[in-house]
Design an enzyme around this catalytic site. Structure first.
Site, PDB file in Angstrom:
ATOM      1  N   ASP A  71      -8.203 -27.630  -4.046  1.00 29.23           N
ATOM      2  CA  ASP A  71      -7.026 -26.804  -3.791  1.00 29.23           C
ATOM      3  C   ASP A  71      -5.800 -27.272  -4.562  1.00 29.23           C
ATOM      4  O   ASP A  71      -5.140 -26.478  -5.239  1.00 29.23           O
ATOM      5  CB  ASP A  71      -6.687 -26.810  -2.294  1.00 29.23           C
ATOM      6  N   LYS A  76       0.819  -1.216   0.000  1.00 35.09           N
ATOM      7  CA  LYS A  76       0.000   0.000   0.000  1.00 35.09           C
ATOM      8  C   LYS A  76       0.853   1.267   0.000  1.00 35.09           C
ATOM      9  O   LYS A  76       0.330   2.372  -0.051  1.00 35.09           O
ATOM     10  CB  LYS A  76      -0.942  -0.013   1.203  1.00 35.09           C
ATOM     11  N   HIS A 114     -14.235 -22.162  -0.373  1.00 34.30           N
ATOM     12  CA  HIS A 114     -13.122 -23.052  -0.082  1.00 34.30           C
ATOM     13  C   HIS A 114     -13.260 -24.285  -0.967  1.00 34.30           C
ATOM     14  O   HIS A 114     -14.255 -24.463  -1.680  1.00 34.30           O
ATOM     15  CB  HIS A 114     -13.097 -23.443   1.394  1.00 34.30           C
TER      16      HIS A 114
END
Length: 379
Positions: free
Chosen positions: A156, A62, A126
């Site tokens: 995953d 940032k 998920h």
């Protein structure tokens, strides 16, 4: 030196499939630089095996000065991989267009569950959610019972990591010829769907019922492709599909040939009855006794091991399937290469361990680096 020695990969720190992709690339010899965000790395536990072999620098994404430092690093890289929701890196000023403006040959790998587009793209989720819309979750389980969660292996890592890695490697090969990078959109939904290819083939051949689980040949429906409890409360796995392997199981296992024979092996109407009989037969011996009879034959038989037992299993030991690093046993690099062997360069490093070294490699002076540290752009 691994096959990817000489390649530089930038990994934006995250969880799960993207870090595993970075681990595989690091195991293969790539210089993988993990961009951490300060504090502790984003891990679910203290020891994160996926961070082995990687360098770590802390960059404040940032901060404008931090972003500039990262862009300088990206300009020197071959690959960037990230696992944020679509649009996050664009907001940070490090999206594909930003990065390819300073490095046109960059391969930009994006790992998400739903993909970069579509009505679910911005939704949280998920593994269990991603595989639920592909038919994969519905297909796993016992007949008449609810679907069984296959850990987070299917979405995953099988549908996510492996497709991200293969996509990145393909894009690297193409970039070598064209000099141009591209974006790799790896979505777990897409990958898990592809993992179902054989089921779709069987279904198209009228050999698979999409409406039911636990009734098909490879989902535990067939008596000759399932797990069975033994006399000592342990389990064994049997996968004797082909006729010659099935007959080896019958002969070496001492099964009744009047019941277990080739003529009725694939009569689905008899599967439940034969499974019930085989269930009782397998309980007559311990797991070790069955191993002594069947383990080194073509019966497609194996013991069902816990992870602890797998460490000491003779086959795994002889092939060095596991290594010990940082005091923990863990999977060794795979696949294996005959000439440019993969290896783990080092264990997990603390967040920010390599910040100075990496920035010095980019040509920044000690004073420049200290200024960035004082500004909070890096740590």
């Amino acid at each position: 030196m691994g096959p990817l020695s000489g390649y530089r990969v930038i990994e934006l720190a995250g969880l799960g499939p993207c870090p595993m992709a970075g681990m595989i690339l690091a195991d293969m010899g790539a210089e993988v630089i993990c961009i951490d965000r300060g504090g502790n790395p984003p891990a679910l536990y203290g020891q994160d095996i996926s961070r082995r072999g990687k360098k770590s620098i802390v960059v404040n994404l940032k901060s404008e000065e931090g972003r500039k430092a990262l862009m300088k690093l990206i300009a020197s890289a071959d690959v960037l991989i990230e696992g944020f929701r679509p649009g996050v890196t664009e907001k940070l000023g490090i999206g594909p267009e930003d990065c390819q403006a300073v490095n046109p040959a960059l391969v930009y790998g994006r790992m998400t569950g739903w993909g970069q587009t579509g009505p679910l793209a911005q939704n949280a989720g998920h593994d269990i959610n991603y595989i639920s819309i592909t038919g994969a979750l519905h297909a796993i389980g016992v007949k008449g019972q609810k679907p069984v969660v296959p850990m987070n292996l299917v979405g995953d890592f099988g549908g996510g990591t492996m497709f991200l890695v293969s996509g990145v490697l393909a894009a690297l090969l193409e970039a070598k010829n064209s000099g141009k990078g591209q974006v790799v959109d790896a979505a777990m939904v897409d990958g898990a769907t592809n993992l179902m290819w054989m089921c779709h083939s069987f279904h198209a051949s009228k050999m698979w019922d999409f409406n039911e689980r636990g009734v098909n040949m490879l989902d535990g429906g067939a008596f000759y492709y399932d797990t069975y409890e033994t006399k000592d409360g342990k389990y064994v796995a049997i996968g004797a599909i082909e006729p010659q392997f099935f007959m080896t199981l019958v002969e070496k296992g001492g099964l009744d040939p009047e019941i277990f024979n080739l003529e009725t092996q694939n009569d689905m109407d008899q599967w439940e009855e034969k499974k019930a009989i085989l269930t009782e037969v397998m309980k007559e011996k311990t797991r070790d006794e069955w191993c002594a009879l069947l383990e080194h034959t073509d019966a497609c038989f194996s013991p069902v091991l816990s992870a602890y037992e797998a460490f000491d299993y003779p086959h795994n030991q002889e092939r060095d399937v596991y290594i010990e690093l940082d005091g923990y046993k863990q999977p060794a690099p795979a696949p294996r290469f005959s000439r440019t062997k993969s290896e783990v360069a080092h264990g997990q490093r603390p967040s920010g361990h390599d910040t100075r070294v990496v920035l010095e490699d980019l040509g920044l002076s000690s004073d420049d680096i200290q200024t960035l540290i004082d500004q909070g752009a890096v740590q």
